[in-house]
Design a protein around this motif. Structure first.
Motif, PDB file in Angstrom:
ATOM      1  N   GLY A   1     -11.335  21.816 -21.861  1.00  0.00           N
ATOM      2  CA  GLY A   1     -12.069  20.953 -22.774  1.00  0.00           C
ATOM      3  C   GLY A   1     -11.656  19.493 -22.732  1.00  0.00           C
ATOM      4  N   ILE A   2     -11.056  19.066 -21.635  1.00  0.00           N
ATOM      5  CA  ILE A   2     -10.637  17.667 -21.513  1.00  0.00           C
ATOM      6  C   ILE A   2     -11.717  16.913 -20.741  1.00  0.00           C
ATOM      7  CG2 ILE A   2      -8.902  16.075 -20.593  1.00  0.00           C
ATOM      8  CD1 ILE A   2      -6.864  18.370 -20.921  1.00  0.00           C
ATOM      9  N   ASP A   3     -12.422  16.043 -21.461  1.00  0.00           N
ATOM     10  CA  ASP A   3     -13.437  15.209 -20.831  1.00  0.00           C
ATOM     11  C   ASP A   3     -12.761  14.138 -19.982  1.00  0.00           C
ATOM     12  OD1 ASP A   3     -15.511  16.597 -22.105  1.00  0.00           O
ATOM     13  OD2 ASP A   3     -15.392  15.293 -23.874  1.00  0.00           O
ATOM     14  N   GLU A   4     -13.554  13.475 -19.150  1.00  0.00           N
ATOM     15  CA  GLU A   4     -12.998  12.422 -18.308  1.00  0.00           C
ATOM     16  C   GLU A   4     -12.282  11.386 -19.171  1.00  0.00           C
ATOM     17  OE1 GLU A   4     -15.163  11.003 -14.760  1.00  0.00           O
ATOM     18  OE2 GLU A   4     -14.968   9.044 -15.721  1.00  0.00           O
ATOM     19  N   THR A   5     -11.026  11.151 -18.841  1.00  0.00           N
ATOM     20  CA  THR A   5     -10.159  10.246 -19.585  1.00  0.00           C
ATOM     21  C   THR A   5      -9.577   9.237 -18.612  1.00  0.00           C
ATOM     22  OG1 THR A   5      -9.605  12.066 -21.068  1.00  0.00           O
ATOM     23  CG2 THR A   5      -8.149  10.167 -21.096  1.00  0.00           C
ATOM     24  N   ARG A   6      -9.455   7.991 -19.046  1.00  0.00           N
ATOM     25  CA  ARG A   6      -8.908   6.931 -18.200  1.00  0.00           C
ATOM     26  C   ARG A   6      -7.739   6.261 -18.900  1.00  0.00           C
ATOM     27  NH1 ARG A   6     -12.404   4.303 -14.574  1.00  0.00           N
ATOM     28  NH2 ARG A   6     -14.126   5.653 -14.064  1.00  0.00           N
ATOM     29  N   HIS A   7      -6.760   5.872 -18.097  1.00  0.00           N
ATOM     30  CA  HIS A   7      -5.666   5.043 -18.598  1.00  0.00           C
ATOM     31  C   HIS A   7      -5.489   3.900 -17.610  1.00  0.00           C
ATOM     32  CE1 HIS A   7      -2.047   3.771 -20.594  1.00  0.00           C
ATOM     33  NE2 HIS A   7      -1.491   3.665 -19.399  1.00  0.00           N
ATOM     34  N   VAL A   8      -5.689   2.685 -18.092  1.00  0.00           N
ATOM     35  CA  VAL A   8      -5.619   1.506 -17.230  1.00  0.00           C
ATOM     36  C   VAL A   8      -4.308   0.777 -17.469  1.00  0.00           C
ATOM     37  CG1 VAL A   8      -6.719  -0.684 -16.609  1.00  0.00           C
ATOM     38  CG2 VAL A   8      -8.135   1.261 -17.328  1.00  0.00           C
ATOM     39  N   ILE A   9      -3.602   0.501 -16.389  1.00  0.00           N
ATOM     40  CA  ILE A   9      -2.458  -0.411 -16.434  1.00  0.00           C
ATOM     41  C   ILE A   9      -3.042  -1.761 -16.050  1.00  0.00           C
ATOM     42  CG2 ILE A   9      -0.193  -0.969 -15.491  1.00  0.00           C
ATOM     43  CD1 ILE A   9       0.066   2.027 -14.780  1.00  0.00           C
ATOM     44  N   GLU A  10      -3.229  -2.623 -17.024  1.00  0.00           N
ATOM     45  CA  GLU A  10      -3.978  -3.872 -16.821  1.00  0.00           C
ATOM     46  C   GLU A  10      -3.370  -4.802 -15.780  1.00  0.00           C
ATOM     47  OE1 GLU A  10      -6.920  -4.745 -17.715  1.00  0.00           O
ATOM     48  OE2 GLU A  10      -7.291  -3.077 -19.078  1.00  0.00           O
ATOM     49  N   HIS A  11      -2.080  -4.946 -15.778  1.00  0.00           N
ATOM     50  CA  HIS A  11      -1.445  -5.909 -14.869  1.00  0.00           C
ATOM     51  C   HIS A  11      -0.412  -5.199 -13.998  1.00  0.00           C
ATOM     52  CE1 HIS A  11      -3.451  -9.091 -16.999  1.00  0.00           C
ATOM     53  NE2 HIS A  11      -3.020  -8.573 -18.137  1.00  0.00           N
ATOM     54  N   ALA A  12      -0.881  -4.257 -13.205  1.00  0.00           N
ATOM     55  CA  ALA A  12       0.008  -3.513 -12.315  1.00  0.00           C
ATOM     56  C   ALA A  12       0.371  -4.418 -11.139  1.00  0.00           C
ATOM     57  CB  ALA A  12      -0.656  -2.237 -11.832  1.00  0.00           C
ATOM     58  N   ASP A  13       1.591  -4.859 -11.083  1.00  0.00           N
ATOM     59  CA  ASP A  13       2.055  -5.738 -10.003  1.00  0.00           C
ATOM     60  C   ASP A  13       2.736  -4.914  -8.922  1.00  0.00           C
ATOM     61  OD1 ASP A  13       1.085  -7.940 -11.372  1.00  0.00           O
ATOM     62  OD2 ASP A  13       2.970  -8.247 -12.437  1.00  0.00           O
ATOM     63  N   LEU A  14       2.019  -3.920  -8.390  1.00  0.00           N
ATOM     64  CA  LEU A  14       2.613  -2.983  -7.444  1.00  0.00           C
ATOM     65  C   LEU A  14       2.859  -3.616  -6.080  1.00  0.00           C
ATOM     66  CD1 LEU A  14       0.564   0.099  -8.578  1.00  0.00           C
ATOM     67  CD2 LEU A  14       2.959  -0.408  -9.069  1.00  0.00           C
ATOM     68  N   THR A  15       1.946  -4.456  -5.610  1.00  0.00           N
ATOM     69  CA  THR A  15       2.176  -5.142  -4.333  1.00  0.00           C
ATOM     70  C   THR A  15       3.385  -6.054  -4.451  1.00  0.00           C
ATOM     71  OG1 THR A  15      -0.163  -5.042  -3.777  1.00  0.00           O
ATOM     72  CG2 THR A  15       1.161  -6.647  -2.587  1.00  0.00           C
ATOM     73  N   THR A  16       3.442  -6.793  -5.545  1.00  0.00           N
ATOM     74  CA  THR A  16       4.582  -7.679  -5.775  1.00  0.00           C
ATOM     75  C   THR A  16       5.873  -6.867  -5.831  1.00  0.00           C
ATOM     76  OG1 THR A  16       3.169  -9.211  -6.978  1.00  0.00           O
ATOM     77  CG2 THR A  16       5.542  -9.409  -7.342  1.00  0.00           C
ATOM     78  N   ALA A  17       5.852  -5.749  -6.553  1.00  0.00           N
ATOM     79  CA  ALA A  17       7.047  -4.902  -6.656  1.00  0.00           C
ATOM     80  C   ALA A  17       7.435  -4.343  -5.292  1.00  0.00           C
ATOM     81  CB  ALA A  17       6.803  -3.771  -7.649  1.00  0.00           C
ATOM     82  N   SER A  18       6.447  -3.967  -4.475  1.00  0.00           N
ATOM     83  CA  SER A  18       6.769  -3.387  -3.164  1.00  0.00           C
ATOM     84  C   SER A  18       7.454  -4.395  -2.243  1.00  0.00           C
ATOM     85  CB  SER A  18       5.516  -2.825  -2.496  1.00  0.00           C
ATOM     86  OG  SER A  18       4.693  -3.858  -2.013  1.00  0.00           O
ATOM     87  N   THR A  19       7.195  -5.684  -2.446  1.00  0.00           N
ATOM     88  CA  THR A  19       7.848  -6.689  -1.600  1.00  0.00           C
ATOM     89  C   THR A  19       9.334  -6.820  -1.931  1.00  0.00           C
ATOM     90  OG1 THR A  19       7.319  -8.535  -3.067  1.00  0.00           O
ATOM     91  CG2 THR A  19       5.719  -8.015  -1.333  1.00  0.00           C
ATOM     92  N   ARG A  20       9.737  -6.307  -3.095  1.00  0.00           N
ATOM     93  CA  ARG A  20      11.157  -6.336  -3.458  1.00  0.00           C
ATOM     94  C   ARG A  20      11.907  -5.120  -2.920  1.00  0.00           C
ATOM     95  NH1 ARG A  20       8.778  -8.208  -8.475  1.00  0.00           N
ATOM     96  NH2 ARG A  20       9.084  -6.140  -9.389  1.00  0.00           N
ATOM     97  N   SER A  21      11.192  -4.201  -2.262  1.00  0.00           N
ATOM     98  CA  SER A  21      11.841  -3.041  -1.643  1.00  0.00           C
ATOM     99  C   SER A  21      12.636  -3.490  -0.433  1.00  0.00           C
ATOM    100  CB  SER A  21      10.795  -2.021  -1.182  1.00  0.00           C
ATOM    101  OG  SER A  21      10.095  -1.511  -2.262  1.00  0.00           O
ATOM    102  N   THR A  22      13.657  -2.762  -0.128  1.00  0.00           N
ATOM    103  CA  THR A  22      14.467  -3.042   1.048  1.00  0.00           C
ATOM    104  C   THR A  22      14.031  -2.123   2.176  1.00  0.00           C
ATOM    105  OG1 THR A  22      16.347  -3.668  -0.307  1.00  0.00           O
ATOM    106  CG2 THR A  22      16.817  -3.055   1.978  1.00  0.00           C
ATOM    107  N   THR A  23      13.655  -2.709   3.307  1.00  0.00           N
ATOM    108  CA  THR A  23      13.307  -1.917   4.484  1.00  0.00           C
ATOM    109  C   THR A  23      14.599  -1.517   5.174  1.00  0.00           C
ATOM    110  OG1 THR A  23      11.233  -3.120   4.725  1.00  0.00           O
ATOM    111  CG2 THR A  23      12.042  -1.918   6.664  1.00  0.00           C
ATOM    112  N   LEU A  24      14.833  -0.234   5.281  1.00  0.00           N
ATOM    113  CA  LEU A  24      16.070   0.253   5.887  1.00  0.00           C
ATOM    114  C   LEU A  24      16.054   0.144   7.408  1.00  0.00           C
ATOM    115  CD1 LEU A  24      16.668   3.395   3.663  1.00  0.00           C
ATOM    116  CD2 LEU A  24      17.638   1.094   3.416  1.00  0.00           C
ATOM    117  N   TRP A  25      14.885   0.349   8.016  1.00  0.00           N
ATOM    118  CA  TRP A  25      14.726   0.174   9.457  1.00  0.00           C
ATOM    119  C   TRP A  25      13.246  -0.037   9.737  1.00  0.00           C
ATOM    120  CZ3 TRP A  25      17.012   4.746   7.589  1.00  0.00           C
ATOM    121  CH2 TRP A  25      16.143   5.810   7.425  1.00  0.00           C
TER     122      TRP A  25
END
Length: 177
Positions: A117-141
């Motif tokens: 009985g769960i109708d379509e539900t949405r949750h929006v993260i309005e300012h997801a800075d995922l690309t920006t966050a991924s640039t702070r990852s360390t490339t191991l190789w």
């Protein structure tokens, strides 16, 4: 969510008060999993429908006819992949891997579960800075090309001969002779 250079990982926790009806070899897990054995015997309205939408409109879902790895996959097309998890009839915790990294901006989770009985539900993260966050990852190789040649089987490990493990594996050593 955790951002990496090539994608993002996130957890999905599902909790039920009542176990789902019907025989399912994989139980609740099978009603959630995006990939794996063919799902032809489970009606779509019984499964948890789960997906994401990138800020640029691209989407990925847990409804797959492609299998894993996807055939003829375009690295720009989002792919939602189960990356581990487990649980029982009333509780499942899954880690999902989503690639490529979503662009910065609104990021939306969408779910629906008609059987509960769960109708379509949405949750929006309005300012997801995922690309920006991924640039702070360390490339191991540096990324290496994938070698699709089958690997030879690994050599049999030497079994311990002393201590608890020596006693516990004695029957394995004895069966070699």
């Amino acid at each position: 969510m955790t951002a990496f250079t090539t994608g993002v990982a996130f957890n999905l926790a599902v909790r039920l008060r009542v176990a789902p009806d019907g025989p399912h070899r994989g139980g609740l897990y099978e009603l959630i999993s995006p990939h794996g054995p063919p799902r032809g015997n489970i009606e779509l309205d019984r499964r948890l429908l789960f997906g994401v939408e990138y800020a640029d409109g691209r989407t990925a879902t847990n409804i797959s006819t492609n299998g894993w790895p996807p055939k003829h996959h375009d690295d720009r097309e989002p792919t939602l992949m189960l990356n581990g998890g487990g649980g029982g009839e009333l509780s499942v915790d899954n880690t999902f891997w989503l690639f490529p990294v979503p662009p910065d901006g609104p990021f939306t989770f969408i779910c629906s579960w008609p059987a509960f009985g769960i109708d379509e539900t949405r949750h929006v993260i309005e300012h997801a800075d995922l690309t920006t966050a991924s640039t702070r990852s360390t490339t191991l190789w540096a990324r290496q090309p994938i070698n699709h040649q089958p690997l030879p089987p690994p050599p049999e490990p030497a079994l311990p001969t002393t201590g608890w493990f020596g006693r516990a594996t004695r029957h394995l050593r004895d069966s070699e002779h």
